[in-house]
Scaffold this motif. Structure first.
Motif, PDB file in Angstrom:
ATOM      1  N   ASP A  76       0.842  -1.208   0.000  1.00 20.95           N
ATOM      2  CA  ASP A  76       0.000   0.000   0.000  1.00 20.95           C
ATOM      3  C   ASP A  76       0.869   1.248   0.000  1.00 20.95           C
ATOM      4  OD1 ASP A  76      -2.324  -1.507   0.062  1.00 20.95           O
ATOM      5  OD2 ASP A  76      -2.725  -1.145   2.202  1.00 20.95           O
ATOM      6  N   ARG A  77       1.878   1.255   0.832  1.00 23.69           N
ATOM      7  CA  ARG A  77       2.760   2.430   0.917  1.00 23.69           C
ATOM      8  C   ARG A  77       3.559   2.616  -0.361  1.00 23.69           C
ATOM      9  NH1 ARG A  77       5.734   1.751   6.400  1.00 23.69           N
ATOM     10  NH2 ARG A  77       6.750   3.678   5.752  1.00 23.69           N
ATOM     11  N   LEU A  78       3.992   1.515  -0.976  1.00 25.06           N
ATOM     12  CA  LEU A  78       4.711   1.621  -2.247  1.00 25.06           C
ATOM     13  C   LEU A  78       3.805   2.130  -3.364  1.00 25.06           C
ATOM     14  CD1 LEU A  78       6.853  -1.623  -2.110  1.00 25.06           C
ATOM     15  CD2 LEU A  78       7.756   0.717  -2.244  1.00 25.06           C
ATOM     16  N   ASP A  79       2.529   1.737  -3.319  1.00 23.91           N
ATOM     17  CA  ASP A  79       1.578   2.126  -4.363  1.00 23.91           C
ATOM     18  C   ASP A  79       0.990   3.519  -4.157  1.00 23.91           C
ATOM     19  OD1 ASP A  79       1.976  -0.335  -5.522  1.00 23.91           O
ATOM     20  OD2 ASP A  79       0.125  -1.217  -4.740  1.00 23.91           O
ATOM     21  N   ALA A  80       1.125   4.059  -2.950  1.00 22.93           N
ATOM     22  CA  ALA A  80       0.544   5.370  -2.652  1.00 22.93           C
ATOM     23  C   ALA A  80       1.229   6.453  -3.490  1.00 22.93           C
ATOM     24  CB  ALA A  80       0.686   5.676  -1.168  1.00 22.93           C
ATOM     25  N   ASP A  81       0.497   7.493  -3.730  1.00 28.79           N
ATOM     26  CA  ASP A  81       1.036   8.599  -4.531  1.00 28.79           C
ATOM     27  C   ASP A  81       2.072   9.423  -3.788  1.00 28.79           C
ATOM     28  OD1 ASP A  81      -0.498   7.950  -6.723  1.00 28.79           O
ATOM     29  OD2 ASP A  81      -2.153   9.261  -6.139  1.00 28.79           O
ATOM     30  N   GLU A  82       2.114   9.276  -2.478  1.00 32.01           N
ATOM     31  CA  GLU A  82       3.066  10.065  -1.698  1.00 32.01           C
ATOM     32  C   GLU A  82       4.501   9.731  -2.090  1.00 32.01           C
ATOM     33  OE1 GLU A  82       3.697   7.838   2.433  1.00 32.01           O
ATOM     34  OE2 GLU A  82       1.592   8.206   1.966  1.00 32.01           O
ATOM     35  N   THR A  83       5.341  10.715  -1.971  1.00 37.72           N
ATOM     36  CA  THR A  83       6.747  10.528  -2.315  1.00 37.72           C
ATOM     37  C   THR A  83       7.473   9.906  -1.131  1.00 37.72           C
ATOM     38  OG1 THR A  83       6.642  12.497  -3.688  1.00 37.72           O
ATOM     39  CG2 THR A  83       8.823  11.701  -3.114  1.00 37.72           C
ATOM     40  N   LEU A  84       8.145   8.800  -1.393  1.00 38.24           N
ATOM     41  CA  LEU A  84       8.933   8.128  -0.368  1.00 38.24           C
ATOM     42  C   LEU A  84      10.395   8.482  -0.569  1.00 38.24           C
ATOM     43  CD1 LEU A  84       7.373   4.550  -0.691  1.00 38.24           C
ATOM     44  CD2 LEU A  84       6.920   6.209   1.122  1.00 38.24           C
ATOM     45  N   ASP A  85      11.106   8.685   0.543  1.00 36.28           N
ATOM     46  CA  ASP A  85      12.536   8.909   0.367  1.00 36.28           C
ATOM     47  C   ASP A  85      13.184   7.577   0.003  1.00 36.28           C
ATOM     48  OD1 ASP A  85      13.467   7.480   2.743  1.00 36.28           O
ATOM     49  OD2 ASP A  85      12.774   9.192   3.915  1.00 36.28           O
ATOM     50  N   THR A  86      14.371   7.632  -0.506  1.00 36.18           N
ATOM     51  CA  THR A  86      15.063   6.454  -1.026  1.00 36.18           C
ATOM     52  C   THR A  86      15.231   5.366   0.028  1.00 36.18           C
ATOM     53  OG1 THR A  86      16.243   7.870  -2.571  1.00 36.18           O
ATOM     54  CG2 THR A  86      17.155   5.682  -2.216  1.00 36.18           C
ATOM     55  N   VAL A  87      15.579   5.755   1.233  1.00 30.79           N
ATOM     56  CA  VAL A  87      15.805   4.781   2.306  1.00 30.79           C
ATOM     57  C   VAL A  87      14.503   4.054   2.644  1.00 30.79           C
ATOM     58  CG1 VAL A  87      16.452   4.521   4.740  1.00 30.79           C
ATOM     59  CG2 VAL A  87      17.766   6.039   3.251  1.00 30.79           C
ATOM     60  N   GLU A  88      13.408   4.810   2.779  1.00 31.91           N
ATOM     61  CA  GLU A  88      12.129   4.200   3.109  1.00 31.91           C
ATOM     62  C   GLU A  88      11.652   3.295   1.982  1.00 31.91           C
ATOM     63  OE1 GLU A  88       7.733   5.412   4.823  1.00 31.91           O
ATOM     64  OE2 GLU A  88       8.960   6.968   3.904  1.00 31.91           O
ATOM     65  N   ARG A  89      11.810   3.745   0.746  1.00 38.12           N
ATOM     66  CA  ARG A  89      11.405   2.941  -0.407  1.00 38.12           C
ATOM     67  C   ARG A  89      12.187   1.623  -0.452  1.00 38.12           C
ATOM     68  NH1 ARG A  89       8.616   2.997  -4.814  1.00 38.12           N
ATOM     69  NH2 ARG A  89       9.340   2.110  -6.749  1.00 38.12           N
ATOM     70  N   GLN A  90      13.484   1.690  -0.219  1.00 33.89           N
ATOM     71  CA  GLN A  90      14.311   0.482  -0.229  1.00 33.89           C
ATOM     72  C   GLN A  90      13.914  -0.467   0.901  1.00 33.89           C
ATOM     73  OE1 GLN A  90      16.309  -0.595  -2.635  1.00 33.89           O
ATOM     74  NE2 GLN A  90      15.605   1.241  -3.700  1.00 33.89           N
ATOM     75  N   ALA A  91      13.586   0.081   2.061  1.00 30.15           N
ATOM     76  CA  ALA A  91      13.163  -0.760   3.182  1.00 30.15           C
ATOM     77  C   ALA A  91      11.854  -1.479   2.854  1.00 30.15           C
ATOM     78  CB  ALA A  91      13.015   0.086   4.444  1.00 30.15           C
ATOM     79  N   LEU A  92      10.928  -0.768   2.225  1.00 32.48           N
ATOM     80  CA  LEU A  92       9.656  -1.383   1.837  1.00 32.48           C
ATOM     81  C   LEU A  92       9.873  -2.462   0.783  1.00 32.48           C
ATOM     82  CD1 LEU A  92       7.395   1.797   1.712  1.00 32.48           C
ATOM     83  CD2 LEU A  92       7.291  -0.052   3.398  1.00 32.48           C
ATOM     84  N   LEU A  93      10.730  -2.178  -0.179  1.00 34.54           N
ATOM     85  CA  LEU A  93      11.026  -3.169  -1.215  1.00 34.54           C
ATOM     86  C   LEU A  93      11.690  -4.405  -0.613  1.00 34.54           C
ATOM     87  CD1 LEU A  93      12.232  -0.840  -4.104  1.00 34.54           C
ATOM     88  CD2 LEU A  93      10.117  -2.203  -4.050  1.00 34.54           C
ATOM     89  N   GLU A  94      12.515  -4.209   0.388  1.00 35.16           N
ATOM     90  CA  GLU A  94      13.167  -5.348   1.054  1.00 35.16           C
ATOM     91  C   GLU A  94      12.127  -6.199   1.788  1.00 35.16           C
ATOM     92  OE1 GLU A  94      15.840  -8.105   1.834  1.00 35.16           O
ATOM     93  OE2 GLU A  94      16.151  -6.408   0.495  1.00 35.16           O
ATOM     94  N   ARG A  95      11.130  -5.557   2.397  1.00 32.94           N
ATOM     95  CA  ARG A  95      10.052  -6.316   3.043  1.00 32.94           C
ATOM     96  C   ARG A  95       9.310  -7.154   2.016  1.00 32.94           C
ATOM     97  NH1 ARG A  95       6.953  -1.764   6.343  1.00 32.94           N
ATOM     98  NH2 ARG A  95       5.232  -3.239   6.319  1.00 32.94           N
ATOM     99  N   VAL A  96       8.990  -6.563   0.878  1.00 32.62           N
ATOM    100  CA  VAL A  96       8.291  -7.301  -0.179  1.00 32.62           C
ATOM    101  C   VAL A  96       9.173  -8.444  -0.679  1.00 32.62           C
ATOM    102  CG1 VAL A  96       7.316  -7.152  -2.504  1.00 32.62           C
ATOM    103  CG2 VAL A  96       6.866  -5.321  -0.850  1.00 32.62           C
ATOM    104  N   ARG A  97      10.462  -8.183  -0.851  1.00 28.67           N
ATOM    105  CA  ARG A  97      11.398  -9.214  -1.313  1.00 28.67           C
ATOM    106  C   ARG A  97      11.454 -10.383  -0.333  1.00 28.67           C
ATOM    107  NH1 ARG A  97      15.188  -5.977  -2.072  1.00 28.67           N
ATOM    108  NH2 ARG A  97      14.755  -5.614  -4.258  1.00 28.67           N
TER     109      ARG A  97
END
Length: 136
Positions: A76-97
């Motif tokens: 949900d957070r990855l798909d949201a329109d809000e801008t994520l900083d690089t660190v937060e985006r990478q952390a979310l992608l790691e959770r999905v991975r």
């Protein structure tokens, strides 16, 4: 009623989940109906259906409700329109991975179980004198 919304019966038919199961997922906070009709009926969108399909696919792989909630939060957070900083985006992608890798491991285990079950069924079929091939 807006044709973009579906009642719970249609959602149940599309997802092959029971009404009771869908209501349980609502009670646990995994999926919340997008709206309610004037009569109080739950109304779902295509996004809600897709969320239920993620849950339905995770369940037979042994994921817990908390894990389902965690993955859905990350996506949900990855798909949201809000801008994520690089660190937060990478952390979310790691959770999905992490969930993708766990799913792949479970699929491999299920393939082994299925092969063993097919071998067992073939052994039993072979013991029957007039056995027809499976599926015929």
């Amino acid at each position: 009623m807006d044709d973009k919304h579906m009642q719970i019966g249609e959602v149940a038919a599309r997802t092959e989940l029971s009404l009771r199961t869908i209501r349980h997922y609502e009670e646990t906070g995994l999926v919340i109906p997008s709206a309610r009709s004037q009569g109080g009926f739950r109304l779902y969108t295509e996004t809600d259906v897709q969320r239920l399909m993620v849950i339905r696919r995770m369940k037979p792989l042994g994921f817990t409700l908390d894990q389902m909630r965690d993955l859905l939060d990350a996506t949900d957070r990855l798909d949201a329109d809000e801008t994520l900083d690089t660190v937060e985006r990478q952390a979310l992608l790691e959770r999905v991975r992490t969930y993708q890798q766990a799913a792949a491991e479970q699929v491999a285990k299920l393939r082994v179980q299925l092969a063993r079950a097919e071998d067992f069924e073939a052994t039993l079929r072979g013991r029957l004198p007039d056995a027809a091939p499976a599926g015929k």
